[in-house]
Design a protein around this motif. Structure first.
Motif: not given
Length: 298
Positions: A21-39
């Motif tokens: 939401x708010x043009x972002x996504x919060x994802x977990x890849x393995x043991x790490x969580x990333x926040x990055x843009x998503x139009x």
């Protein structure tokens, strides 16, 4: 005519879309969580901003001078690179991930269902063809190439960016595979040459970008060049034992546009599936991440 499909990958222990939401996504890849843009994530987040900040090991920040590039704000515990595995439906793959200046990490999780589709199609084709030949164009870090190779295909992997080919080679090694044919080449030039040579492939996979450059500066514009490339691919595809997959990520391309184009180039095909690649977050919001069309003789 096939109905529109929404393809959502099966649950994968190494990947999770936590929120969007708010043009972002919060994802977990393995043991790490990333926040990055998503139009495409035009709705509101379900989790509060503070929760995103506290949970993320890496947050992508766009460069104010560039709409494409940026850098990552990381916690001390974040490793770069790191690895994730994919174990489903007979596949056992391992990928190296890394934080790039273009927000990507070397893996598109929404493609997981296509990896399973490729693996299953090749196993079925192997009953008719001793070693099915597969061509992967705009092949990036090689998820589809690895799936095809692990199923027993002879794979030709084509990408115009040499460092990306090196990354794909690493993924092959980490997945304990070998003998993929690597081509640092402009996809359009390569396909035209293969047509002139009279070569045929049992499987063709395309992931063309909206814009791109070949190794010698060749210009790729999706809307201008896709139709001609598809016509050449139709000439390359084996007439009896085959599968075909195309994925598009351009925001201006709907699955209906792709369906019209594929019908014009290929005509009536067996077992067609087309629609959107979707990942659902933990709050059941469905995030569309591309459109696809695929068909197979088996």
């Amino acid at each position: 005519m096939a109905d529109i499909h929404l393809i959502t990958p099966a649950p994968w222990s190494e990947y999770e879309l936590i929120d969007s939401g708010d043009f972002q996504k919060l994802e977990r890849f393995g043991e790490f969580i990333l926040a990055r843009p998503e139009p495409q994530a035009i709705w509101n987040r379900s989790l509060p901003d503070q929760n995103w900040q506290e949970r993320a090991h890496a947050i992508f920040r766009r460069d104010r001078q560039s709409p494409e590039r940026g850098d990552w704000q990381t916690t001390p515990t974040m490793r770069d690179p790191w690895f994730v595995s994919f174990r489903q439906s007979g596949l056992n793959l391992k990928f190296k991930l890394a934080l790039t200046t273009f927000k990507h990490v070397g893996l598109f999780p929404e493609q997981a269902d296509n990896w399973v589709y490729i693996h299953n199609a090749i196993q079925k084709l192997s009953a008719q063809v001793a070693r099915p030949k597969v061509l992967n164009l705009f092949a990036y870090t090689g998820g589809a190439s690895l799936a095809a190779r692990q199923a027993g295909a002879d794979v030709t992997h084509v990408d115009s960016v040499k460092p990306v080919i090196s990354w794909a080679r690493e993924n092959m090694d980490h997945s304990e595979l070998d003998n993929i044919r690597w081509m640092v080449e402009d996809a359009v030039k390569f396909v035209r040459r293969e047509v002139r040579r009279g070569n045929q492939y049992n499987g063709i996979i395309l992931d063309p970008p909206a814009y791109g450059r070949g190794p010698d500066g060749e210009k790729w514009v999706l809307e201008e060049h896709l139709s001609d490339l598809l016509k050449s691919c139709a000439d390359l595809l084996d007439r009896n034992n085959f599968f075909f997959i195309i994925n598009l990520y351009s925001l201006g391309f709907s699955s209906i546009l792709l369906d019209n184009l594929m019908n014009q180039v290929f005509g009536s095909v067996p077992n067609p599936e087309w629609g959107e690649l979707v990942v659902t977050d933990s709050f059941q919001k469905r995030l569309p991440l591309g459109v696809f069309y695929r068909f197979a003789s088996v």
